[in-house]
Design a protein around this motif. Structure first.
Motif, PDB file in Angstrom:
ATOM      1  N   ARG A  10      -0.927  13.517  32.457  1.00 49.19           N
ATOM      2  CA  ARG A  10      -2.106  14.369  32.232  1.00 49.19           C
ATOM      3  C   ARG A  10      -2.747  14.089  30.882  1.00 49.19           C
ATOM      4  O   ARG A  10      -3.953  13.888  30.774  1.00 49.19           O
ATOM      5  CB  ARG A  10      -1.681  15.835  32.353  1.00 49.19           C
ATOM      6  CG  ARG A  10      -2.774  16.862  32.066  1.00 49.19           C
ATOM      7  CD  ARG A  10      -3.895  16.766  33.065  1.00 49.19           C
ATOM      8  NE  ARG A  10      -4.756  17.918  33.008  1.00 49.19           N
ATOM      9  CZ  ARG A  10      -5.594  18.213  32.020  1.00 49.19           C
ATOM     10  NH1 ARG A  10      -5.672  17.427  30.978  1.00 49.19           N
ATOM     11  NH2 ARG A  10      -6.356  19.294  32.092  1.00 49.19           N
ATOM     12  N   GLU A  11      -1.928  14.060  29.834  1.00 44.00           N
ATOM     13  CA  GLU A  11      -2.456  13.838  28.498  1.00 44.00           C
ATOM     14  C   GLU A  11      -2.881  12.381  28.310  1.00 44.00           C
ATOM     15  O   GLU A  11      -3.918  12.097  27.702  1.00 44.00           O
ATOM     16  CB  GLU A  11      -1.397  14.209  27.461  1.00 44.00           C
ATOM     17  CG  GLU A  11      -0.937  15.651  27.507  1.00 44.00           C
ATOM     18  CD  GLU A  11      -2.042  16.588  27.058  1.00 44.00           C
ATOM     19  OE1 GLU A  11      -2.588  16.409  25.970  1.00 44.00           O
ATOM     20  OE2 GLU A  11      -2.359  17.508  27.829  1.00 44.00           O
ATOM     21  N   GLY A  12      -2.069  11.462  28.832  1.00 44.00           N
ATOM     22  CA  GLY A  12      -2.391  10.045  28.678  1.00 44.00           C
ATOM     23  C   GLY A  12      -3.640   9.639  29.420  1.00 44.00           C
ATOM     24  O   GLY A  12      -4.412   8.791  28.961  1.00 44.00           O
ATOM     25  N   LEU A  13      -3.869  10.256  30.590  1.00 46.10           N
ATOM     26  CA  LEU A  13      -5.047   9.890  31.373  1.00 46.10           C
ATOM     27  C   LEU A  13      -6.330  10.313  30.673  1.00 46.10           C
ATOM     28  O   LEU A  13      -7.351   9.622  30.770  1.00 46.10           O
ATOM     29  CB  LEU A  13      -4.971  10.518  32.767  1.00 46.10           C
ATOM     30  CG  LEU A  13      -6.063  10.063  33.744  1.00 46.10           C
ATOM     31  CD1 LEU A  13      -6.046   8.555  33.909  1.00 46.10           C
ATOM     32  CD2 LEU A  13      -5.894  10.743  35.100  1.00 46.10           C
ATOM     33  N   GLU A  14      -6.301  11.426  29.973  1.00 47.62           N
ATOM     34  CA  GLU A  14      -7.484  11.828  29.209  1.00 47.62           C
ATOM     35  C   GLU A  14      -7.867  10.739  28.208  1.00 47.62           C
ATOM     36  O   GLU A  14      -9.031  10.331  28.124  1.00 47.62           O
ATOM     37  CB  GLU A  14      -7.226  13.141  28.485  1.00 47.62           C
ATOM     38  CG  GLU A  14      -7.254  14.366  29.377  1.00 47.62           C
ATOM     39  CD  GLU A  14      -7.207  15.651  28.571  1.00 47.62           C
ATOM     40  OE1 GLU A  14      -7.806  15.685  27.486  1.00 47.62           O
ATOM     41  OE2 GLU A  14      -6.568  16.615  29.032  1.00 47.62           O
ATOM     42  N   ALA A  15      -6.868  10.276  27.442  1.00 50.39           N
ATOM     43  CA  ALA A  15      -7.137   9.235  26.453  1.00 50.39           C
ATOM     44  C   ALA A  15      -7.570   7.941  27.135  1.00 50.39           C
ATOM     45  O   ALA A  15      -8.492   7.256  26.664  1.00 50.39           O
ATOM     46  CB  ALA A  15      -5.897   9.001  25.597  1.00 50.39           C
TER      47      ALA A  15
END
Length: 293
Positions: A10-15
């Motif tokens: 979730r967090e990595g996909l935003e970046a």
């Protein structure tokens, strides 16, 4: 492990999406000369996030037990606040993320190399710092003496990088609004577990009372070292013998936060007030037109 995988994804996909949007825009507009400053800003942001995470991990090891628990509990609560704000913000802006980034990049292109580096750094750095803090808190909460929680995070990040690359190549179409709604809802559940664990840390640090006041104890029914206990702990940060305060805080956070997050956008009190105001203004305008006629 699944909970940590979800955090990394979730967090990595935003970046990853931010990076792919920035790079794709520069390539399509023929500004490949601006790619180097963008990559420099991204590299610096990743380095700062890694350094921050390393500082949390190794710096806390030099503290006394109570100081470690106080630091861990406090940062867990901060991480939950940040990730809650982030999932609500992303749900509102997911549909317009590309337009917003394009606008910032256009302004940076006019200002020069330094502005490009700063734009990439700020766009990726915020996600990186939030990820480092929440991952540290979650891994600490779900750690079972193995590398499984960290492996879950790394697998999630690798999956996010792959999805970001496919998104950039045009091989993958993502409904960002739906994706961030569903993963955000699951992340709220994970955050509730991290919050409860943070409260437990503060109780062990003697900052909060009630450590001996257990809400229930089902350790014999669901042993924490067996497969079911390990699974529940990895996904929900489940604890078989939580305190009354932990259960209370968990419920007070999870129920209203999840209800508000999953409610249709534009269905809240502010939306109804705006709709009523628009109706009143329209009626008043009609009345004024009638008097004029």
């Amino acid at each position: 492990m699944f909970g940590n995988y979800l955090i990394g994804l979730r967090e990595g996909l935003e970046a990853s999406l931010v990076v792919s949007i920035l790079i794709a825009y520069l390539v399509k507009t023929g500004r490949r000369d601006a790619l180097k400053p963008i990559w420099i800003g991204i590299g610096v942001a990743v380095g700062v996030a890694l350094a921050f995470g390393a500082g949390l991990e190794f710096g806390s090891q030099e503290l006394t037990f109570e100081a470690q628990e106080l630091l861990g509990g406090s940062l867990s609560i901060v991480a939950v606040v940040l990730v809650t704000w982030m999932v609500f913000w992303m749900r509102r802006t997911a549909r317009h993320l590309k337009t917003e980034l394009h606008g910032k990049l256009d302004a940076a292109l006019q200002m020069g190399t330094g502005a490009l580096v700063a734009t990439a750094f700020l766009a990726v750095g915020r996600e990186g710092l939030e990820t480092a803090l929440f991952v540290w808190a979650s891994v600490r909460a779900s750690s079972d003496g193995t590398y499984a929680p960290l492996a879950g995070v790394l697998l999630g990040l690798l999956t996010a990088v792959l999805l970001g690359w496919l998104f950039y190549r045009g091989a993958l179409k993502i409904n960002l609004a739906k994706f961030f709604t569903w993963t955000g809802g699951m992340l709220v559940v994970v955050a509730a577990g991290v919050l409860a664990y943070g409260v437990h840390d503060l109780q062990e640090a003697r900052f909060l009372g009630g450590l001996a006041n257990k809400a229930f104890d089902i350790s014999e029914t669901i042993p924490p070292d067996k497969w079911l206990g390990t699974l529940l702990k990895g996904v929900f940060n489940f604890q078989p013998d939580p305190t009354v305060l932990q259960v209370t805080v968990w419920a007070l956070y999870l129920v209203p936060t999840l209800a508000i997050f999953l409610a249709p956008i534009g269905s809240g009190p502010s939306a109804r007030m705006k709709k009523q105001k628009a109706t009143d203004d329209k009626a008043e305008a009609g009345a004024s037109a009638g008097r004029t006629a």
